[in-house]
Enzyme design. Sequence first.
Site, mmCIF file in Angstrom:
data_model
loop_
_atom_site.group_PDB
_atom_site.id
_atom_site.type_symbol
_atom_site.label_atom_id
_atom_site.label_comp_id
_atom_site.label_asym_id
_atom_site.label_seq_id
_atom_site.Cartn_x
_atom_site.Cartn_y
_atom_site.Cartn_z
ATOM 1 N N GLU A 147 14.154 9.487 -20.139
ATOM 2 C CA GLU A 147 12.837 9.535 -20.761
ATOM 3 C C GLU A 147 12.133 8.183 -20.782
ATOM 4 O O GLU A 147 11.197 7.970 -21.547
ATOM 5 C CB GLU A 147 12.956 10.130 -22.162
ATOM 6 C CG GLU A 147 13.510 11.547 -22.104
ATOM 7 C CD GLU A 147 13.679 12.202 -23.460
ATOM 8 O OE1 GLU A 147 13.440 11.523 -24.483
ATOM 9 O OE2 GLU A 147 14.047 13.383 -23.503
ATOM 10 N N ASP B 147 16.727 10.620 -32.912
ATOM 11 C CA ASP B 147 17.142 11.975 -32.522
ATOM 12 C C ASP B 147 18.627 11.877 -32.242
ATOM 13 O O ASP B 147 19.049 11.322 -31.226
ATOM 14 C CB ASP B 147 16.388 12.461 -31.285
ATOM 15 C CG ASP B 147 16.904 13.816 -30.790
ATOM 16 O OD1 ASP B 147 17.744 14.431 -31.488
ATOM 17 O OD2 ASP B 147 16.476 14.257 -29.712
ATOM 18 N N ASP C 145 15.510 20.692 -34.404
ATOM 19 C CA ASP C 145 15.221 20.977 -32.994
ATOM 20 C C ASP C 145 16.146 22.096 -32.548
ATOM 21 O O ASP C 145 15.769 23.262 -32.516
ATOM 22 C CB ASP C 145 15.403 19.716 -32.160
ATOM 23 C CG ASP C 145 15.290 19.968 -30.651
ATOM 24 O OD1 ASP C 145 14.795 21.036 -30.258
ATOM 25 O OD2 ASP C 145 15.719 19.102 -29.866
ATOM 26 N N LYS D 175 8.974 22.711 -29.093
ATOM 27 C CA LYS D 175 9.187 22.670 -27.649
ATOM 28 C C LYS D 175 8.815 24.038 -27.089
ATOM 29 O O LYS D 175 9.513 25.025 -27.340
ATOM 30 C CB LYS D 175 10.645 22.346 -27.314
ATOM 31 C CG LYS D 175 11.069 20.918 -27.653
ATOM 32 C CD LYS D 175 12.546 20.710 -27.369
ATOM 33 C CE LYS D 175 12.966 19.262 -27.556
ATOM 34 N NZ LYS D 175 14.443 19.087 -27.405
ATOM 35 N N ARG E 49 10.446 17.569 -22.795
ATOM 36 C CA ARG E 49 11.867 17.717 -22.500
ATOM 37 C C ARG E 49 12.276 16.561 -21.583
ATOM 38 O O ARG E 49 11.428 15.870 -21.020
ATOM 39 C CB ARG E 49 12.173 19.055 -21.809
ATOM 40 C CG ARG E 49 11.818 20.306 -22.580
ATOM 41 C CD ARG E 49 12.378 20.375 -23.990
ATOM 42 N NE ARG E 49 13.819 20.405 -24.098
ATOM 43 C CZ ARG E 49 14.556 21.500 -24.345
ATOM 44 N NH1 ARG E 49 13.960 22.672 -24.480
ATOM 45 N NH2 ARG E 49 15.868 21.422 -24.481
#
Length: 425
Positions: free
Chosen positions: A204, A241, A309, A334, A363
Amino acid sequence: MAGILNVSALEIMDSRGNPTVEVEVILDDGSMGRAAVPSGASTGVHEAHELRDGGDRYLGKGVAKAVDFVNTEIDDALAGLEADDQRLIDQTLLELDGTENKSRLGANALLGVSMAVAHAAADSAGLELFRYVGGPNGHVLPVPMMNILNGGAHADSGVDVQEFMIAPIGAETFAEALQVGAEVYHSLKDVIKAKGLSTGLGDEGGFAPSVESTKAALDLIVEAIEKAGYTLGEDVALALDVASSEFYEDGVYNFEGGKHSSAEMVEVYADLVEQYPIVSIEDPLDEDDWEGYVTLTEKLGDKIQIVGDDLFVTNPSRLQEGIDRGAANALLVKVNQIGTLSETFDAVELAHRNGYRTMMSHRSGETEDTTIADLAVALNCGQIKTGAPARSERVAKYNQLLRIERYLEGAAVYAGRSAFPRFKN
């Protein structure tokens, strides 16, 4: 409103070099919408089913079956339907699939169509997507939760926590927040390099140095924030996270070389919150550790945002269970976890109605598609997680938010610190 003339799909590539589905919808007035579907690395067991081909092609990760379903069954089923009736479109898709977890046609096929129809309808109406979906209420620009240091399933850094994020809460505008985030990101590279660590990037866009612990990673970021000239906790806050389901096995959390119970993990987080200005912790416990979430929420829920999540998978029924139990206090959104826009809208509405905050999210396997940027504003999420200010599939979302802020002019409001009402630094 114009009717649907043609629905077609194409197998394209995502940011991790894996195939994904892109859908194009053409209306009978000539309007067109296009959308591409993302894919996750650390996926929750309760997510809607992503249809892959199996076999040798693309190491089993091809999506030719999903593409074929769009080009045949779905195209036939949606022909002539009014594109502005999103509920009807999505309900038709769900009935056509006929399974609870969208395993026949694949959530990747359904979502691509659902999003592309919305884009086409917005084009037909002559509106930006965020305005078409959100109406005049869509005016809040989200805080960019920038994942600037990667671990867990997103990197080979050795640290268990999957994402270390910065939140530019002190900025006045989204553009200023993006500037702050980018400056801290570049500062972090200098800090990491000065310590002789790797400046390689994770999925990411965040750096993935080999660090010994969660606190060691946080200390790098703290140093970077201060080096960039910003005040920790005032200008920039921290967020995690944990993606703890990735290291949970047989009732035990295998975290930082030790085996921990749910209660012990709660104390780990309490210690971190005491030492660092953390505004948000996502997936701190396993996706089915409801009792642990209740305990954690009781202990820290009045101080920080506890985000579900894998716990909620953008599913209204699982979110309702969390609300009833008092588990977590925020929802990660999401779109590909649930598979249609209508179900996504329902989850966000349910969260807001019950005092849960919402964070729109990308994602790890992304494309240049910017739909989630528009949705973050349209749904007044107040927060967006779409990676570091690096790699074009991440930056594309940030650039779209800059365009939206310019479009809104004086009506634009940057969420800033108000996105985290529980945080008191």
